[in-house]
Scaffold this motif. Sequence first.
Motif, PDB file in Angstrom:
ATOM      1  N   PRO A 227       0.830  -1.201   0.000  1.00 11.71           N
ATOM      2  CA  PRO A 227       0.000   0.000   0.000  1.00 11.71           C
ATOM      3  C   PRO A 227       0.871   1.259   0.000  1.00 11.71           C
ATOM      4  CG  PRO A 227      -0.759  -1.552   1.663  1.00 11.71           C
ATOM      5  CD  PRO A 227       0.509  -2.102   1.113  1.00 11.71           C
ATOM      6  N   LEU A 228       0.477   2.222  -0.784  1.00 11.00           N
ATOM      7  CA  LEU A 228       1.139   3.531  -0.900  1.00 11.00           C
ATOM      8  C   LEU A 228       2.506   3.474  -1.588  1.00 11.00           C
ATOM      9  CD1 LEU A 228       0.266   5.179   2.563  1.00 11.00           C
ATOM     10  CD2 LEU A 228      -1.108   5.079   0.467  1.00 11.00           C
ATOM     11  N   GLN A 229       2.871   2.298  -2.081  1.00 10.00           N
ATOM     12  CA  GLN A 229       4.130   2.138  -2.806  1.00 10.00           C
ATOM     13  C   GLN A 229       4.085   2.976  -4.095  1.00 10.00           C
ATOM     14  OE1 GLN A 229       4.585  -1.948  -3.876  1.00 10.00           O
ATOM     15  NE2 GLN A 229       6.790  -1.792  -4.271  1.00 10.00           N
ATOM     16  N   THR A 230       5.207   3.631  -4.413  1.00 10.84           N
ATOM     17  CA  THR A 230       5.288   4.402  -5.653  1.00 10.84           C
ATOM     18  C   THR A 230       5.752   3.489  -6.787  1.00 10.84           C
ATOM     19  OG1 THR A 230       5.731   6.441  -4.473  1.00 10.84           O
ATOM     20  CG2 THR A 230       6.413   6.365  -6.775  1.00 10.84           C
ATOM     21  N   ILE A 231       5.004   3.499  -7.875  1.00 14.07           N
ATOM     22  CA  ILE A 231       5.261   2.579  -8.991  1.00 14.07           C
ATOM     23  C   ILE A 231       5.289   3.397 -10.286  1.00 14.07           C
ATOM     24  CG2 ILE A 231       4.371   0.565 -10.267  1.00 14.07           C
ATOM     25  CD1 ILE A 231       4.789  -0.285  -7.458  1.00 14.07           C
ATOM     26  N   ARG A 232       6.194   3.020 -11.182  1.00 14.17           N
ATOM     27  CA  ARG A 232       6.196   3.655 -12.518  1.00 14.17           C
ATOM     28  C   ARG A 232       5.726   2.644 -13.544  1.00 14.17           C
ATOM     29  NH1 ARG A 232       9.709   7.587 -14.007  1.00 14.17           N
ATOM     30  NH2 ARG A 232      10.821   6.157 -15.370  1.00 14.17           N
ATOM     31  N   ILE A 233       4.797   3.096 -14.385  1.00 12.87           N
ATOM     32  CA  ILE A 233       4.279   2.209 -15.436  1.00 12.87           C
ATOM     33  C   ILE A 233       4.063   3.000 -16.715  1.00 12.87           C
ATOM     34  CG2 ILE A 233       3.090   0.324 -14.217  1.00 12.87           C
ATOM     35  CD1 ILE A 233       0.740   1.970 -13.853  1.00 12.87           C
ATOM     36  N   ARG A 234       4.113   2.294 -17.820  1.00 18.56           N
ATOM     37  CA  ARG A 234       3.827   2.949 -19.099  1.00 18.56           C
ATOM     38  C   ARG A 234       2.309   2.948 -19.316  1.00 18.56           C
ATOM     39  NH1 ARG A 234       6.997   4.229 -22.935  1.00 18.56           N
ATOM     40  NH2 ARG A 234       8.685   2.912 -22.148  1.00 18.56           N
ATOM     41  N   THR A 235       1.786   4.119 -19.671  1.00 19.27           N
ATOM     42  CA  THR A 235       0.347   4.169 -19.980  1.00 19.27           C
ATOM     43  C   THR A 235       0.178   4.397 -21.474  1.00 19.27           C
ATOM     44  OG1 THR A 235       0.281   6.542 -19.487  1.00 19.27           O
ATOM     45  CG2 THR A 235      -0.321   5.030 -17.707  1.00 19.27           C
ATOM     46  N   GLU A 236      -0.873   3.831 -22.032  1.00 19.93           N
ATOM     47  CA  GLU A 236      -1.068   3.921 -23.481  1.00 19.93           C
ATOM     48  C   GLU A 236      -1.502   5.308 -23.922  1.00 19.93           C
ATOM     49  OE1 GLU A 236      -3.533   0.640 -24.627  1.00 19.93           O
ATOM     50  OE2 GLU A 236      -1.980  -0.823 -24.040  1.00 19.93           O
ATOM     51  N   ARG A 237      -2.063   6.073 -22.965  1.00 20.29           N
ATOM     52  CA  ARG A 237      -2.415   7.463 -23.282  1.00 20.29           C
ATOM     53  C   ARG A 237      -1.959   8.339 -22.119  1.00 20.29           C
ATOM     54  NH1 ARG A 237      -8.739   7.014 -25.069  1.00 20.29           N
ATOM     55  NH2 ARG A 237      -8.561   4.977 -26.080  1.00 20.29           N
ATOM     56  N   PRO A 238      -1.879   9.652 -22.360  1.00 20.75           N
ATOM     57  CA  PRO A 238      -1.459  10.533 -21.261  1.00 20.75           C
ATOM     58  C   PRO A 238      -2.458  10.500 -20.105  1.00 20.75           C
ATOM     59  CG  PRO A 238      -1.379  11.690 -23.379  1.00 20.75           C
ATOM     60  CD  PRO A 238      -2.079  10.387 -23.623  1.00 20.75           C
ATOM     61  N   VAL A 239      -1.935  10.659 -18.906  1.00 18.30           N
ATOM     62  CA  VAL A 239      -2.784  10.764 -17.712  1.00 18.30           C
ATOM     63  C   VAL A 239      -2.325  11.993 -16.938  1.00 18.30           C
ATOM     64  CG1 VAL A 239      -3.340   8.303 -17.498  1.00 18.30           C
ATOM     65  CG2 VAL A 239      -1.224   9.180 -16.482  1.00 18.30           C
ATOM     66  N   VAL A 240      -3.112  12.408 -15.970  1.00 19.15           N
ATOM     67  CA  VAL A 240      -2.698  13.549 -15.147  1.00 19.15           C
ATOM     68  C   VAL A 240      -2.833  13.182 -13.670  1.00 19.15           C
ATOM     69  CG1 VAL A 240      -3.363  15.254 -16.900  1.00 19.15           C
ATOM     70  CG2 VAL A 240      -4.996  14.629 -15.106  1.00 19.15           C
ATOM     71  N   GLN A 241      -2.190  14.007 -12.853  1.00 15.74           N
ATOM     72  CA  GLN A 241      -2.252  13.775 -11.417  1.00 15.74           C
ATOM     73  C   GLN A 241      -3.712  13.715 -10.972  1.00 15.74           C
ATOM     74  OE1 GLN A 241      -0.599  16.840  -8.900  1.00 15.74           O
ATOM     75  NE2 GLN A 241      -0.372  15.434  -7.181  1.00 15.74           N
ATOM     76  N   TRP A 242      -4.002  12.821 -10.066  1.00 12.56           N
ATOM     77  CA  TRP A 242      -5.318  12.566  -9.472  1.00 12.56           C
ATOM     78  C   TRP A 242      -6.220  11.704 -10.347  1.00 12.56           C
ATOM     79  CZ3 TRP A 242      -4.530  13.271  -4.684  1.00 12.56           C
ATOM     80  CH2 TRP A 242      -3.792  14.381  -4.230  1.00 12.56           C
ATOM     81  N   ASP A 243      -5.793  11.354 -11.562  1.00 16.57           N
ATOM     82  CA  ASP A 243      -6.539  10.324 -12.290  1.00 16.57           C
ATOM     83  C   ASP A 243      -6.408   9.024 -11.487  1.00 16.57           C
ATOM     84  OD1 ASP A 243      -7.088  12.090 -14.317  1.00 16.57           O
ATOM     85  OD2 ASP A 243      -5.880  11.073 -15.859  1.00 16.57           O
ATOM     86  N   LEU A 244      -7.335   8.127 -11.682  1.00 20.52           N
ATOM     87  CA  LEU A 244      -7.308   6.869 -10.933  1.00 20.52           C
ATOM     88  C   LEU A 244      -7.118   5.683 -11.879  1.00 20.52           C
ATOM     89  CD1 LEU A 244     -10.241   7.352  -8.350  1.00 20.52           C
ATOM     90  CD2 LEU A 244      -7.851   8.058  -8.157  1.00 20.52           C
ATOM     91  N   MET A 245      -6.580   4.625 -11.302  1.00 13.05           N
ATOM     92  CA  MET A 245      -6.468   3.369 -12.042  1.00 13.05           C
ATOM     93  C   MET A 245      -7.284   2.320 -11.284  1.00 13.05           C
ATOM     94  SD  MET A 245      -2.973   1.214 -12.823  1.00 13.05           S
ATOM     95  CE  MET A 245      -2.976  -0.095 -11.604  1.00 13.05           C
ATOM     96  N   ARG A 246      -8.156   1.631 -11.998  1.00 13.49           N
ATOM     97  CA  ARG A 246      -8.934   0.591 -11.330  1.00 13.49           C
ATOM     98  C   ARG A 246      -8.796  -0.718 -12.082  1.00 13.49           C
ATOM     99  NH1 ARG A 246     -14.513   3.813 -12.169  1.00 13.49           N
ATOM    100  NH2 ARG A 246     -14.507   3.935 -14.416  1.00 13.49           N
ATOM    101  N   LYS A 247      -9.066  -1.804 -11.360  1.00 12.41           N
ATOM    102  CA  LYS A 247      -8.947  -3.131 -11.976  1.00 12.41           C
ATOM    103  C   LYS A 247     -10.286  -3.842 -11.840  1.00 12.41           C
ATOM    104  CE  LYS A 247      -7.250  -4.950  -7.614  1.00 12.41           C
ATOM    105  NZ  LYS A 247      -6.144  -5.375  -6.785  1.00 12.41           N
ATOM    106  N   LYS A 248     -10.592  -4.644 -12.852  1.00 17.65           N
ATOM    107  CA  LYS A 248     -11.858  -5.378 -12.817  1.00 17.65           C
ATOM    108  C   LYS A 248     -11.688  -6.578 -11.902  1.00 17.65           C
ATOM    109  CE  LYS A 248     -15.451  -6.610 -16.178  1.00 17.65           C
ATOM    110  NZ  LYS A 248     -16.464  -6.498 -15.182  1.00 17.65           N
ATOM    111  N   ILE A 249     -12.631  -6.772 -11.011  1.00 17.87           N
ATOM    112  CA  ILE A 249     -12.509  -7.925 -10.102  1.00 17.87           C
ATOM    113  C   ILE A 249     -13.663  -8.906 -10.261  1.00 17.87           C
ATOM    114  CG2 ILE A 249     -11.054  -6.844  -8.345  1.00 17.87           C
ATOM    115  CD1 ILE A 249     -13.582  -6.182  -6.792  1.00 17.87           C
ATOM    116  N   LEU A 250     -14.694  -8.530 -11.024  1.00 19.52           N
ATOM    117  CA  LEU A 250     -15.830  -9.454 -11.200  1.00 19.52           C
ATOM    118  C   LEU A 250     -16.091  -9.700 -12.679  1.00 19.52           C
ATOM    119  CD1 LEU A 250     -18.428  -8.176  -8.599  1.00 19.52           C
ATOM    120  CD2 LEU A 250     -17.000 -10.200  -8.440  1.00 19.52           C
TER     121      LEU A 250
END
Lengths: 432, 310
Positions: free
Chosen positions: A409-432
């Motif tokens: 939790p709260l770990q800082t991670i760098r990832i490549r995104t397919e489109r630009p993002v900005v601060q405070w955008d969120l990333m979510r994952k499908k779980i169902l």
Amino acid sequence: MDKRIEFKGGIGVSHAVADAPVRRGAGKRFRLDKPELLAPAGSLEKLKIAVHYGADAVYIGGQKYGLRSNADNFSIEEMREGVEFASRYGAKVFVATNIYAHQEDLPGLADYLRELEGAGIAAIIAADPAVIEVAQRVAPGLEVHLSTQQSAMNWQAVKFWKEEGLPRVVLARETSMEEIVEIKSKVDIELEAFIHGAMCSSVSGRCVLSNHFTDRDSNRGGCCQSCRWKYDLHQEGRSVMGPGDHPFTMGSKDLSMIRHIPDLIEAGVDSFKIEGRMKSVHYVASVVNAYRQAIDAYMADPDGYELRQEWIDEIGKAANRPLSTGFFYTVPGAAEHIYEPEEKPAPYDFAAVVTGYDEASGMAVVQQRSPFKPGMEVEFFGPGGRSFRQRLGDLFDEQGNRLDAARHPLQTIRIRTERPVVQWDLMRKKIL
Amino acid sequence: MNKAAELLIAAGSIGQMERYIEAGASAVLIGESRFGARLPGDIEAGEMREAIARAHAKGAKAYVSVNKLFRNAELPDLPGYLKLIADAGADAAVFGDPAVLLNAREAAPGLKLHWNAEMTGTNSAAAAFWGRKGAVRAVLARELNEAEIADIKRQTTLEVQVQAHGMTNIYYSQRNLLQSYMEHIGREAHIVDLGADRGRYLAEAERPEEKLPIFEDRNGTHVMSADDICLLEALPDLLAAGVDSFYIEPLLKPEAYNITVLSSYRSALDAWAANPEAYRFEERWLDDIRALQDPDRELSFGFLYKEQVY
């Protein structure tokens, strides 16, 4: 009234008055003011997210005098930071001071309200005249909005509070659309209405189930949601429950008015309030995102307005609770109550918040909120319905080391995104 | 303490009102469900003049309950009703909704007003506020303890009324919860069958011994406390604190029970009024009530000695 004019101007910035749509009906066409979208912010981060996703104002709880004693409430210092952040977006911060005070709560109230005023808070939301009067006397820079806890549901009650100098009334949740139209036509005051979220099934303030069951004072923030417990209804000496019957409960389905934005705007509701200071960052972002788009779409072109499925879907990604329209169109009946198991898990889980983006490399910096790993399908989303899905590539920590998963939790991670993002955008994952 | 404290009870008919006065009530609360919440029966507008005259003839005050929360559509009836009860000689109207204040100023400026906002009447500053708007009495929430009641009385110039006996309303909804539930489980239910005299109650799984009466009427759904408060033994402290009026809640009780309760409280109040120093609690006052007490319902001090958290 100067404040009010300034306030309206504040929220209408993005839409020139000349473009304001008109209210239809009865041969008259009134200009419509753009309503305020008012979001809950249970913490500083939720405040930032709510504002980022388009809330015109947020309401928060301080460490005293509010009704969510379990929420992660704001210190005065955090309020200052919240106000400063919100002001960069032209957004306001309100503080709920909506308890019904007991004698012991009265000392200290004046100092607290002065502190709120000093922190740049735009308004307090209050129900108890004890709080209202002190605020008007010692902190004239704070607007006082009448809380829904006062249960104002008719135009004369609203008129009474206007005459007391309040610029805004949060209507009782029992008020119907038709009644709102009448109130608006008879009293020149800002009307705020709850449009989304969980609801008291009682008349607000008129429930002391928690006091009786657990000695926790619901009108001072101690509510333990006893209305949602299961009860056995007895009559003539025995239970009415047959085999397979659900038990009795007072629990109501959540309110959702996303399908009825034009009605609310045309009725003259000035502020659309989302419930949920206890809700997650993901919930706040999704719900604000959906209503922001619906309101903007209607204001831009009322005649061409169409409800979009993606707004409804957006809300559904963060919460999977049964929804209803409360008292807006009819007195709620059996279909508006929850007798079955209440909540299914939401289909998506909040995975990370974007803290930065480097255009040159196309790399985003995110902070982990739940575990993810390479190869996982995720969705990035931001204000205005901006979103895209992608499969996650390699993950790197701050030092550039490749990771097999983002576990902490709260770990800082760098990832490549397919489109630009900005601060405070969120990333979510499908779980169902 | 110059004047005798008041013993107040709600009554559902003129005859019942008279019997309660004979049993010791010095004031009665009457009205109808169009305007008042949770009354034990309707004394309609047409009977109001006679009802008030009869209460006065027996030396009791008559207050009229206008303490509902009103909808827009109900507002037009308020001026006429307030004028009618004022003309009929009502000693006060009891209100919770500020709409009643606005109408009373215009339609019945001489009518005294008692502020009763149920569970939200919790402090002296709010009482003072409603006092400045015209209320002469504050009806306090049942969820206050003795120190809070005493402090409110010290800090206010208004008369203070507390509930001394009977069940208390602990949840009020404008939803039709009984009807909705009966529909959900596939039983026919009609509003007339859902009233207060049907003996319906709720029990929660972890507290099966606590039976919460529930009923539905034109104003919505009401859930009542599982215990009956009984402050008989605490009267000297409350009297010393200056409480002006003690309310007996008669709802969902047989009339004979309410008459016994009134007699006991009357005896206690009279004994105290005669000589506070010589006052001694007599166990038989309580025994008389216990003899008629529903065994499923505990007599309790309510919140009088409780600490609440939040």
